[in-house]
Every structure is written in C-alpha cells, then in structure tokens.
Scaffold this motif. Structure first.
Motif, PDB file in Angstrom:
ATOM      1  N   VAL A 144      48.787  30.820  81.783  1.00 40.81           N
ATOM      2  CA  VAL A 144      49.152  31.098  80.438  1.00 40.81           C
ATOM      3  C   VAL A 144      48.170  31.746  79.553  1.00 40.81           C
ATOM      4  O   VAL A 144      48.288  31.639  78.210  1.00 40.81           O
ATOM      5  N   LYS A 145      46.938  32.125  80.297  1.00 43.17           N
ATOM      6  CA  LYS A 145      45.729  32.889  79.505  1.00 43.17           C
ATOM      7  C   LYS A 145      45.161  31.968  78.522  1.00 43.17           C
ATOM      8  O   LYS A 145      44.943  32.232  77.430  1.00 43.17           O
ATOM      9  N   GLY A 213      22.449  43.577  83.640  1.00 42.92           N
ATOM     10  CA  GLY A 213      23.350  44.070  84.539  1.00 42.92           C
ATOM     11  C   GLY A 213      24.712  43.569  84.563  1.00 42.92           C
ATOM     12  O   GLY A 213      25.601  44.197  85.142  1.00 42.92           O
ATOM     13  N   LEU A 214      24.981  42.657  83.587  1.00 42.55           N
ATOM     14  CA  LEU A 214      26.353  42.199  83.483  1.00 42.55           C
ATOM     15  C   LEU A 214      27.392  43.336  82.961  1.00 42.55           C
ATOM     16  O   LEU A 214      26.806  44.023  82.132  1.00 42.55           O
ATOM     17  N   SER A 215      28.342  43.182  83.140  1.00 42.72           N
ATOM     18  CA  SER A 215      29.398  44.205  82.869  1.00 42.72           C
ATOM     19  C   SER A 215      29.679  44.089  81.194  1.00 42.72           C
ATOM     20  O   SER A 215      29.696  42.896  80.855  1.00 42.72           O
ATOM     21  N   LYS A 216      29.734  45.338  80.547  1.00 38.52           N
ATOM     22  CA  LYS A 216      29.761  45.183  79.255  1.00 38.52           C
ATOM     23  C   LYS A 216      31.546  44.575  78.781  1.00 38.52           C
ATOM     24  O   LYS A 216      31.489  44.136  77.505  1.00 38.52           O
ATOM     25  N   ASP A 217      32.363  44.459  79.692  1.00 35.23           N
ATOM     26  CA  ASP A 217      33.529  44.154  79.126  1.00 35.23           C
ATOM     27  C   ASP A 217      33.554  42.585  79.207  1.00 35.23           C
ATOM     28  O   ASP A 217      34.784  41.952  78.911  1.00 35.23           O
ATOM     29  N   LEU A 218      32.337  41.774  79.479  1.00 26.61           N
ATOM     30  CA  LEU A 218      32.423  40.372  79.652  1.00 26.61           C
ATOM     31  C   LEU A 218      32.189  39.912  78.021  1.00 26.61           C
ATOM     32  O   LEU A 218      31.496  40.377  77.372  1.00 26.61           O
ATOM     33  N   GLU A 242      41.573  36.545  77.959  1.00 25.61           N
ATOM     34  CA  GLU A 242      42.314  38.135  77.911  1.00 25.61           C
ATOM     35  C   GLU A 242      43.011  38.334  79.355  1.00 25.61           C
ATOM     36  O   GLU A 242      44.225  38.660  78.873  1.00 25.61           O
ATOM     37  N   THR A 243      42.415  37.968  80.141  1.00 26.84           N
ATOM     38  CA  THR A 243      43.472  38.456  81.559  1.00 26.84           C
ATOM     39  C   THR A 243      43.694  37.179  82.298  1.00 26.84           C
ATOM     40  O   THR A 243      44.787  37.324  83.151  1.00 26.84           O
ATOM     41  N   GLY A 244      43.229  35.882  82.043  1.00 26.59           N
ATOM     42  CA  GLY A 244      43.681  34.801  82.694  1.00 26.59           C
ATOM     43  C   GLY A 244      43.145  34.654  84.160  1.00 26.59           C
ATOM     44  O   GLY A 244      43.124  33.853  84.958  1.00 26.59           O
TER      45      GLY A 244
END
Length: 296
Positions: A144-145, A213-218, A242-244
């Motif tokens: 349910v996100k 080094g972590l993804s920018k979308d985190l 956001e994505t569950g």
C-alpha cells in the motif's frame, strides 16, 4: 664428509658475514598486530573521506620537498609552524570518520571466537515470530506504499539514537508495526529500533550517509538506512513510500528491491551469528562442567 661440509659452511658464513636475527614470540605477535592495524587503516582510508585527506597530504609533502630542495626558507618556516595546527584541524574535520573507524575496530569478533568473554552477559536474539512479523509488516506496507524504517539492533547498543525518539516497550508484531507507520499517526515519522523481540523506541532520527556513490533517486529514508548501517552493525529495513519496494542496509551497503525470501535470509544470517556465539559458549561451559565431573 660431514665434518668437511660443516667446515665449508662455517668458512662460507664467515666470508659472507650473514646475520640471522634472533626472533622471539613477542616479535611475531608485534608484527601480526602492526599488520592488522595497518590493514585496517588502509581500508578506512580507502572507504572514507580520509582518502582525499591523504592525497592532500601527499601534494603538500611534495610541495615542501621541492621547497627544501630549492631552499625556500620562508615556506619551510611556515610549514614547520603549521604542522600542529593542521593536525588538529584534520582531527576536527574528520571526527565522524575517526569515530566510525574506532567503532568498526571494536566490532571485530576474532577474540570472542576463541575465548568466550562476557559469558554472563544477556545475549539478545529475536525469535522466529518476530522475524515473521517484520517480514509480513514490511511487505504489507510495501503493497500500500506506506514508508517505513526498521532498525534491528545487534551487538552495538543504539542508545544514543534510541534517545532521539519516543521510548516504547512493546512486543514486535505485524499489527503494531503497521499501526506505527500508518500515515498521520503520531509515531509514523522517523525510524523504530528493535532490540530482541521488543520495540524500544520510535520516531528516531538516524544519521544520513554522505556516500556519493548512492543513487541520486534515493530519498532521505534510504540514506538514513545506509547511514545507520555505516556507524553500527545494525540491519536496517527500508520500505519506499514512492514505489513500495523493500530494501535492506547492512555494513554500509544497500540491497534494493529485495524479495521476501532474500529478506528472510538476511534476518536469519544475523540470527545465526548470535546462535553460533551462543553455541560456542554452551560448548565451553559443557566442557568445563565435564572436566569438573571428571576431577570428582
């Protein structure tokens, strides 16, 4: 024949003048300790900002060497009188990294694997019911996100982070976890800390990772999960709002969008770690008890 070989060896050694140092047990132990410390320092330098500091020190050393060769007395005078100030500044600037390095050094269990220290200390280990509750709650919230951040404490006590939230003392269950992280509830913001089979604190603030080094979308939730795993040995479960997707942070690494089976494997691994230690202590106690009975 043997006498001739002995004389030949003595004559050869007297010519070559070979020196064989006398090696003691303390020398071997000293070499092992120095090797371990140097290795840990190299790993720490490689994985932190200290690598940038080291490169800066190398550049300054080359610059000062050139100044010494060219006899630039003013630059050498400034360098000599600024060494203490620069060392103090480096300690202040890199205080978090230095603290993290000492914490990592304290996590090593190579001594406790040989000698069972602290045998009378209570060893906290969560049950299968607690594991099932965490897994079910994580994937129910993911469906349910509903965002969540669950910190599973291990050997390092998280008292300082526990004090940033609201103290609790309740058993871990799927319903309690879902209710805590439900939108618009008083305890949904922040992380919870689980010690053994109990939730000890909620709405806790965790340190954010500065790993580039972590993804920018985190988002902040996942960076907090990684940051917590960098400064402690805790396993952190993060559920994306956001994505569950369910992710796990451990040892500074983030494992994204893992399955239910993978999450169970990671939780079981930290369970087994404590189980192995307990088995070792039990074996040692059993052997000691057997020796006492034999003496009788």
């Amino acid at each position: 024949m043997e006498q001739q070989i002995t004389q030949l060896m003595e004559r050869y050694l007297s010519i070559v003048d070979v020196y064989f140092p006398e090696v003691h047990l303390t020398d071997v132990i000293e070499v092992i300790i120095l090797t371990f410390l140097i290795y840990q320092i190299m790993i720490w330098i490689k994985n932190t900002k200290a690598w940038m500091l080291l490169k800066g020190i190398i550049v300054l050393a080359v610059f000062i060497l050139v100044a010494a060769i060219l006899k630039m007395h003013t630059i050498l005078f400034v360098a000599r009188n600024s060494v203490t100030v620069m060392a103090t500044a480096a300690i202040v600037v890199f205080q978090p990294e230095l603290r993290r390095a000492l914490e990592k050094l304290g996590e090593r269990k190579f001594l406790t694997s040989v000698v069972p220290f602290e045998t009378n200390r209570e060893r906290v280990r969560f049950s299968e019911e607690t594991m099932d509750s965490m897994i079910d709650a994580a994937y129910s919230m993911g469906a349910v996100k509903t965002g969540a951040l669950i910190v599973v404490e291990q050997a390092i006590r998280l008292t300082e982070y526990e004090s940033t939230g609201i103290r609790l003392d309740c058993m871990v269950s799927r319903q309690v976890l879902i209710n805590i992280f439900e939108h618009n509830t008083p305890l949904h913001d922040g992380a919870i800390i689980i010690r053994g089979d109990r939730i000890v604190s909620a709405t806790c603030y965790l340190p954010l990772s500065d790993n580039m080094g972590l993804s920018k979308d985190l988002g902040t939730r996942h960076r907090a999960a990684v940051g917590m795993s960098e400064v402690s040995d805790a396993l952190v479960i993060a559920v994306s709002e956001e994505t569950g997707a369910v992710s796990v942070a451990s040892g500074g690494q983030l494992y994204r969008n893992i399955s239910r089976e993978e999450l169970r494997e990671k939780l079981t691994s930290i369970q087994n770690k404590k189980t192995d230690t307990n088995k070792l202590i039990a074996m040692w106690k059993g052997r000691h008890h057997h020796e006492e009975k034999t003496d009788e």
